[in-house]
Design a protein around this motif. Structure first.
Motif, PDB file in Angstrom:
ATOM      1  N   ARG A 133      20.288  24.652   9.692  1.00  0.00           N
ATOM      2  CA  ARG A 133      21.503  25.076  10.395  1.00  0.00           C
ATOM      3  C   ARG A 133      21.300  26.442  11.062  1.00  0.00           C
ATOM      4  NH1 ARG A 133      24.473  25.058   6.381  1.00  0.00           N
ATOM      5  NH2 ARG A 133      25.166  22.890   6.471  1.00  0.00           N
ATOM      6  N   LYS A 183      23.232  17.629  18.899  1.00  0.00           N
ATOM      7  CA  LYS A 183      23.506  17.250  17.514  1.00  0.00           C
ATOM      8  C   LYS A 183      22.610  16.105  17.025  1.00  0.00           C
ATOM      9  CE  LYS A 183      26.788  20.235  17.021  1.00  0.00           C
ATOM     10  NZ  LYS A 183      26.569  21.419  16.142  1.00  0.00           N
ATOM     11  N   LEU A 211      23.981  17.483  11.579  1.00  0.00           N
ATOM     12  CA  LEU A 211      23.192  16.827  12.612  1.00  0.00           C
ATOM     13  C   LEU A 211      22.980  15.365  12.242  1.00  0.00           C
ATOM     14  CD1 LEU A 211      20.519  19.663  12.866  1.00  0.00           C
ATOM     15  CD2 LEU A 211      22.454  19.321  14.435  1.00  0.00           C
TER      16      LEU A 211
END
Length: 351
Positions: A64, A75, A161
């Motif tokens: 992250r 993403k 993600l």
């Protein structure tokens, strides 16, 4: 989520190593690519153990942060599992078969050749052609235990993600090496080029001929040795030792007492790896060039020192160097020698 299947959406390439997470975003630009976004985030010690994810939360937090540093808005991601967890088999099938027919044959062959129940593995295949008799296609079957693939997908999910592709580490390195090869100038047809990646815990040498790895070997040597020596010598914890090593803010005796012995050890390991390679009965009596990658190769003068020990031209591997199809801005280009696998992953998400 496949191993060889193409992604239809733009995706980030994310390389999870034993010491850091590397993020790279590529976009198409004419006949090549541009790299304007990248991020690197260190991993805590033992977050990865023996090429396996040991702490999902720690690694997802690092992912992250690396994505945040890269400023990418994508993403979807492409990640890879380490080669040590991958089983690969090659078969020949008559050219021109429909994909359904190929799948049927792959399942039959996999049931016989993969040493796990097919219910326990993620299985994929690639039709590469090139069988020797000219009438067959060469099919590469790749399998990995589901629990390994699921760990990497879970890390991405925890980081907000989605893993669109879980690739094979060596396949990603081969694609990344293709960009490095473009920077080496002369035609490399038929020439043997060794790529040596100095990691945190292990160092791997792959021998490439015509863009494919024909030999690979790992050994237990890496940058963590230097970090541990710094920690022990100066009485500090591991994280502080790693930060000081990267920042260069160390006592004057560091270079003579710790850094220089490590440089010499790197050169000896390189020479030993090349010797092992040439003794592997590959039909090769020489290595034409050695390209080196990883965080350790940022040490000043290391390429020249290794060249003096190995006896072949040695250069830093840079997928963003002059001649590469990837054009990177300065902030991304500084990561070049550590981004080979990340480039091989990111290119799958660039189209």
């Amino acid at each position: 989520m496949g191993i060889f299947r193409s992604s239809k959406r733009l995706a980030l390439g994310i390389d999870i190593g034993s010491a850091s997470v590397k993020v790279l975003e590529l976009s198409t630009a004419g006949r090549g690519f541009k790299a304007n976004r990248a991020g690197v985030e260190p991993l805590p010690k033992n977050a990865i153990v023996e090429h396996r994810i040991n702490d999902l939360r720690l690694i997802s937090d690092a992912v992250r942060r690396a994505v945040h540093h890269s400023r990418s808005s994508r993403k979807k991601v492409v990640v890879s599992v380490p080669q040590t967890h991958v089983i690969t088999r090659t078969i020949n099938l008559p050219a021109g078969l429909a994909e359904r027919e190929i799948e049927e044959q792959v399942m039959i062959e996999a049931a016989q050749q993969i040493p796990h129940s097919l219910d326990e593995v993620n299985l994929d295949f690639e039709v590469s052609g090139g069988a020797r008799d000219g009438s067959d296609d060469q099919i590469t079957i790749t399998a990995c235990r589901k629990e390994i693939v699921e760990d990497y997908a879970a890390v991405m999910e925890l980081a907000g993600l989605k893993a669109m592709i879980v690739d094979v580490g060596l396949s990603a390195v081969e694609r990344g090496y293709g960009f490095v090869a473009q920077t080496l100038g002369d035609s490399l047809e038929g020439r043997a080029i060794a790529l040596m990646d100095f990691g945190d815990v292990t160092t791997r040498l792959d021998l490439f001929v015509d863009g494919r790895s024909i030999y690979g070997r790992e050994q237990n040597f890496g940058g963590r040795i230097l970090t541990e020596n710094v920690r022990s010598r100066y009485g500090i914890d591991y994280r502080e030792a790693e930060a000081l090593k990267r920042g260069g803010d160390l006592p004057q005796n560091y270079e003579q007492d710790l850094l220089e012995p490590f440089r010499q050890a790197m050169a000896r390991e390189a020479a030993r790896s090349v010797e092992f390679c040439l003794s592997a009965q590959l039909g090769m009596d020489r290595v034409d060039a050695l390209v080196i990658s990883g965080g350790c190769v940022q040490i000043e003068g290391i390429a020249a020192l290794i060249e003096s020990h190995v006896g072949v031209p040695t250069v830093l591997a840079d997928p963003f160097g002059s001649g590469s199809a990837i054009k990177a801005d300065k902030l991304v280009a500084r990561y070049g020698p550590s981004m080979i696998k990340a480039a091989g992953l990111a290119v799958r998400g660039a189209r």
